[in-house]
Scaffold this motif. Structure first.
Motif, PDB file in Angstrom:
ATOM      1  N   UNK A 251       0.820  -1.205   0.000  1.00  0.00           N
ATOM      2  CA  UNK A 251       0.000   0.000   0.000  1.00  0.00           C
ATOM      3  C   UNK A 251       0.857   1.259   0.000  1.00  0.00           C
ATOM      4  N   UNK A 252       1.890   1.268   0.863  1.00  0.00           N
ATOM      5  CA  UNK A 252       2.721   2.475   0.952  1.00  0.00           C
ATOM      6  C   UNK A 252       3.470   2.720  -0.355  1.00  0.00           C
ATOM      7  N   UNK A 253       3.984   1.646  -0.955  1.00  0.00           N
ATOM      8  CA  UNK A 253       4.718   1.813  -2.215  1.00  0.00           C
ATOM      9  C   UNK A 253       3.791   2.319  -3.306  1.00  0.00           C
ATOM     10  N   UNK A 254       2.584   1.776  -3.350  1.00  0.00           N
ATOM     11  CA  UNK A 254       1.630   2.211  -4.379  1.00  0.00           C
ATOM     12  C   UNK A 254       1.282   3.682  -4.178  1.00  0.00           C
ATOM     13  N   UNK A 255       1.091   4.080  -2.924  1.00  0.00           N
ATOM     14  CA  UNK A 255       0.800   5.492  -2.654  1.00  0.00           C
ATOM     15  C   UNK A 255       2.005   6.361  -3.007  1.00  0.00           C
ATOM     16  N   UNK A 256       3.172   5.868  -2.621  1.00  0.00           N
ATOM     17  CA  UNK A 256       4.368   6.660  -2.867  1.00  0.00           C
ATOM     18  C   UNK A 256       4.577   6.840  -4.359  1.00  0.00           C
ATOM     19  N   UNK A 257       4.334   5.774  -5.088  1.00  0.00           N
ATOM     20  CA  UNK A 257       4.608   5.832  -6.518  1.00  0.00           C
ATOM     21  C   UNK A 257       3.541   6.613  -7.269  1.00  0.00           C
ATOM     22  N   UNK A 258       2.287   6.412  -6.902  1.00  0.00           N
ATOM     23  CA  UNK A 258       1.222   6.925  -7.766  1.00  0.00           C
ATOM     24  C   UNK A 258       0.436   8.094  -7.205  1.00  0.00           C
ATOM     25  N   UNK A 259       0.427   8.257  -5.911  1.00  0.00           N
ATOM     26  CA  UNK A 259      -0.545   9.193  -5.370  1.00  0.00           C
ATOM     27  C   UNK A 259       0.066  10.388  -4.652  1.00  0.00           C
ATOM     28  N   UNK A 260       1.370  10.568  -4.813  1.00  0.00           N
ATOM     29  CA  UNK A 260       1.972  11.715  -4.155  1.00  0.00           C
ATOM     30  C   UNK A 260       1.468  13.027  -4.730  1.00  0.00           C
ATOM     31  N   UNK A 261       1.159  13.015  -6.042  1.00  0.00           N
ATOM     32  CA  UNK A 261       0.680  14.243  -6.671  1.00  0.00           C
ATOM     33  C   UNK A 261      -0.593  14.728  -6.018  1.00  0.00           C
ATOM     34  N   UNK A 262      -1.505  13.766  -5.819  1.00  0.00           N
ATOM     35  CA  UNK A 262      -2.782  14.118  -5.223  1.00  0.00           C
ATOM     36  C   UNK A 262      -2.573  14.647  -3.807  1.00  0.00           C
ATOM     37  N   UNK A 263      -1.481  14.188  -3.160  1.00  0.00           N
ATOM     38  CA  UNK A 263      -1.230  14.633  -1.797  1.00  0.00           C
ATOM     39  C   UNK A 263      -0.700  16.051  -1.765  1.00  0.00           C
ATOM     40  N   UNK A 264       0.149  16.368  -2.775  1.00  0.00           N
ATOM     41  CA  UNK A 264       0.847  17.640  -2.696  1.00  0.00           C
ATOM     42  C   UNK A 264       0.112  18.766  -3.407  1.00  0.00           C
ATOM     43  N   UNK A 265      -0.831  18.433  -4.276  1.00  0.00           N
ATOM     44  CA  UNK A 265      -1.539  19.510  -4.950  1.00  0.00           C
ATOM     45  C   UNK A 265      -3.027  19.420  -4.612  1.00  0.00           C
ATOM     46  N   UNK A 266      -3.691  20.546  -4.541  1.00  0.00           N
ATOM     47  CA  UNK A 266      -5.095  20.513  -4.188  1.00  0.00           C
ATOM     48  C   UNK A 266      -5.911  19.744  -5.223  1.00  0.00           C
ATOM     49  N   UNK A 267      -6.944  19.110  -4.776  1.00  0.00           N
ATOM     50  CA  UNK A 267      -7.799  18.328  -5.671  1.00  0.00           C
ATOM     51  C   UNK A 267      -8.440  19.240  -6.706  1.00  0.00           C
ATOM     52  N   UNK A 268      -8.295  18.878  -7.974  1.00  0.00           N
ATOM     53  CA  UNK A 268      -8.854  19.749  -9.007  1.00  0.00           C
ATOM     54  C   UNK A 268     -10.234  19.267  -9.411  1.00  0.00           C
TER      55      UNK A 268
END
Lengths: 376, 336, 81
Positions: free
Chosen positions: A359-376
């Motif tokens: 789970x952490x690797x998948x989040x790290x790889x794919x979902x960091x953008x969503x974490x760092x930028x506001x939801x569009x």
């Protein structure tokens, strides 16, 4: 009929954003009728990966949350087991054979990758059949296969054991670390910290255990949907779970009928039963779950690598690692203080970061953008 | 003699025989034919000298679409070419394992010869050493190469501007997928390494008057890693459209079998070129005119790098955007 | 977990076979299949073993539903079964 099926068309369809868009619309309608927050869990690393890779989490309505459960076998393998695998690798008379997934899992001291660099003979196999061949080619060595995985993979180990028995290949052994999904689901449902509204059932585990295996879960009130791994498979599963919730009719719905039968694969299970018995098993981060593991039967002790003598270090869990809560879906990876802060795929602290399906690797790889930028 | 002996690397009679019988006839050129301690070469043409070296360890040493000899020439030629250089001369040093069949050595020599001919470079010096059986993996090769960058060419990641486009000369990951397939007993007629020299491709862009910002060859770590390095140095952000990533059917199948991502698999005959957006068509037309560039496509677009964004991201068909990282550790085949 | 992909059985001898997808082939073991496969059958392959037949009837149904979804823009794919 064989010639008429066009699987590449099916694959395109399963990845087609237009079809996906239609399903998303349906998901939004259903979510609106349900109103309250809904948490849906998948328990399969391949689902974790495809949800993250297609960016599906971001597309869910605001009251629908997708969480990952203990679906990565590498991640739930306890540290002591990995220590034992490394200790076996350190023996002069042993060749350790493994799926690539295990190579970088952190044990108390180092990884198998590091063992190999220190001179241990560790070989990556795509299949247990490759390990059998290594055993045939190296009669003077004990060839130990690291048997991790859920019900999908376990039968392939049983099949290799069957072949080894049949051809009287004495030097093929396994370190059994298999886990079983239904028992883990029961444990999750008994845990009051985990509040789930629906379950996306693991497609390829279901190929073996069958969709009927989830009947007790549905009877206990949790909607279940057996789905495949393409983005549209997952979206259809989410829509199905929401529909069940909206109608208040929890059931097991099999949307992966192209490979999953209600009774699964009885031949594979029979072979499993020949070699293994269910046993209480330790899940990394979750603790002991009754009857959730597979161990070699006593009559196959000569195949049991756990009986080989090794020096084991005292198992040492990494400090601050919250893999356990991640595995239960009670926190998302970024809530762990180590996430991206000393623990990343290159320097994994917890197992959830090491396997690409963790789970952490998948989040790290794919979902960091969503974490760092506001939801569009 | 059927196999390589330790004596082939001793510098004595057998070494000389190997050089005279196997290497000189294959690579024949004035620099090499002298067989002196150094190759004495003509003066360099005007421009900046480019010098590159690379070591080659590949298992298996012979694979569909290439072999160790071929890749050892292409690797160095390509490093020079993507720097904007016209490659001229190469060295070729072999470390052979005792017992290597002569036929295999011949395959490497033929591969190197063909690649050198195709690239228009000369192999002007070399060396042969032999290590005891078990101390090498059949053979290792080290090449170094010299080329010249014509004065008007100035390539740098720093040249990349917001709005520029990234183009790739063909399908990605074919070499990596082919090697992995060989190691895991997967076969296929369509499965072939893209191994080949790229200097015709790089020259074609200059000939077509494309204002090339920079070029790279996506070898180890694949397109993902190469793009990250370039994006980091440029200070801008690259967005790749997932639907635009060219992947051959066979490579995709291998990736699905082994759980790999083609963006992280090595190419050995592809070029990534960053070009102005309004010159994409002329750049692609120049590449499409060459057989090694017929699969060329636009891969991505350069955006401004704002705070909190990653250097490279992939836009998926479902409208999501996800980071594309550098390769982490060794890419291992997996089952889950 | 569990990467598995559908492949077509193109060679078969006893419990060993060769499966193919998109022109790529690998040896697979057939010993885990619940019923004997025929040449040309599609099977689901996991780690070198065929673990299930692919039901082409079902696969087609799914494909039809996807086509409908893509066209119609609305779908009741999920709640039918």
């Amino acid at each position: 009929m064989s010639d008429s099926m066009d699987f590449s068309a099916l694959r395109r369809g399963l990845e087609d954003p237009a079809a996906g868009g239609a399903m998303l619309k349906r998901i939004e309608e259903l979510a609106a009728t349900i109103e309250r927050p809904v948490t849906l869990m998948e328990v399969c690393g391949t689902h974790t990966h495809s949800i993250a890779a297609a960016g599906l989490r971001r597309l869910m309505p605001s009251n629908v949350r997708l969480v990952s459960g203990p679906g990565c076998p590498v991640c739930v393998t306890p540290i002591g087991w990995v220590d034992r695998a490394m200790a076996l690798a350190a023996r002069e008379d042993v060749i350790v054979t493994t799926f690539g997934d295990m190579m970088r899992v952190p044990a108390s001291h180092g990884t198998l990758e590091e063992s190999r660099a220190e001179g241990a003979d560790v070989r990556i196999c795509y299949s247990t059949r490759d390990a059998l061949q290594i055993a045939r080619d190296n009669p003077e060595k004990k060839v130990v296969f690291l048997a991790v995985g859920f019900e999908t993979t376990a039968p392939t180990i049983a099949a290799a054991l069957e072949e080894a028995e049949r051809e009287n290949l004495p030097n093929f052994l396994v370190l059994a670390g298999h886990k079983t999904i239904p028992e883990a689901l029961e444990a999750l449902m008994d845990n009051n910290d985990v509040k789930l509204d629906g379950l996306l059932c693991p497609g390829h585990v279901s190929v073996i255990i069958g969709s009927d295996a989830y009947a007790p879960v549905a009877t206990a009130g949790l909607p279940c949907s057996v789905v495949g791994f393409a983005p549209n498979d997952v979206l259809a599963g989410v829509a199905e779970l929401l529909a069940q919730l909206a109608n208040d009719k929890p059931a097991v719905s099999n949307l992966y009928g192209r490979v999953v039968q209600p009774d699964g694969n009885p031949a594979a299970r029979a072979l499993l039963d020949k070699f293994f018995v269910q046993t209480d098993s330790d899940w990394r981060g979750l603790g002991i779950i009754p009857r959730s593991g597979l161990e070699l039967k006593v009559e196959f002790a000569h195949r049991n690598a756990a009986l080989l003598e090794v020096d084991l270090p005292v198992a040492r869990e990494p400090k601050g690692c919250r893999c356990g809560e991640v595995l239960q879906g009670t926190i998302d990876p970024p809530e762990c203080p180590l996430f991206g802060n000393g623990c990343d795929p290159e320097h994994a602290v917890g197992a959830c970061m090491v396997s690409s399906e963790g789970t952490c690797a998948a989040w790290h790889r794919h979902e960091r953008l969503a974490l760092s930028s506001p939801k569009s | 003699m059927k196999n390589i002996l330790l004596a082939h690397g001793s510098g004595g009679r057998l070494t000389g025989e190997l050089i005279r019988k196997a290497f000189v006839p294959a690579f024949e050129n004035p620099g090499l034919n002298e067989l002196s301690d150094s190759a004495l070469l003509p003066n360099l043409p005007e421009g900046q000298v480019a010098f590159s070296t690379d070591g080659f360890v590949v298992e298996p040493t012979v694979f569909p679409g290439g072999n160790l000899g071929e890749i050892s020439v292409c690797g160095t030629v390509n490093d020079l070419a993507v720097a904007g250089a016209r490659p001229l001369w190469l060295s070729w040093a072999l470390i052979l394992e005792e017992g290597l069949p002569m036929e295999k050595l011949q395959i490497y020599v033929d591969g190197a010869k063909a690649a050198a001919a195709q690239a228009g470079v000369q192999i002007v010096c070399g060396d042969t050493k032999v290590v005891p059986r078990g101390k090498g993996d059949e053979a290792f090769v080290v090449t170094a190469g010299i080329g010249v960058v014509p004065p008007e060419r100035k390539l740098s990641d720093k040249n990349i501007e917001v709005g520029d486009a990234l183009i790739v000369s063909g399908t990605v990951g074919d070499h990596g997928a082919t090697i992995l397939a060989c190691r895991h007993d997967i076969s296929g007629l369509e499965l072939k390494s893209d191994c080949g020299p790229v200097n015709r491709l790089t020259e074609a862009l200059f000939d077509a008057d494309v204002d090339v910002r920079v070029m790279h060859d996506p070898t180890r770590g694949g397109v993902a890693t190469t793009c990250n390095e370039a994006a980091d140095r440029s200070g801008h952000r690259l967005v790749i459209d997932a639907a635009d990533v060219p992947v051959s059917t066979a490579t995709r199948a291998v990736c699905e079998l082994l759980g790999m991502d083609p963006l992280y698999l090595a190419c050995e005959g592809r070029v990534l070129a960053w070009v102005p957006a309004d010159q994409v068509d002329q750049a692609l037309a120049a590449w499409h005119a060459l057989p090694e560039g017929e699969g060329a496509v636009r891969l991505g677009t350069i955006h401004e790098r704002t705070q909190g964004t990653v250097p490279v991201s992939l836009r998926t068909a479902f409208g999501g955007e996800q980071p594309v990282d550098v390769l982490s550790g060794m890419d291992l085949p997996r089952i889950c | 977990m569990c990467l598995s992909i559908p492949m077509k059985l193109v060679e078969k001898e006893d419990l060993a076979g060769v499966a193919e997808v998109d022109g790529v082939r690998r040896e697979v073991s057939l010993m885990l299949l619940p019923k004997p496969p025929q040449l040309g059958d599609w099977v689901l392959v996991h780690a070198g073993y065929a673990i299930s037949h692919v039901d082409e009837e079902q696969a087609k149904e799914t494909l039809d539903l996807l086509h409908q979804a893509a066209k119609a823009g609305a779908l009741d794919w999920g709640s039918e079964k």
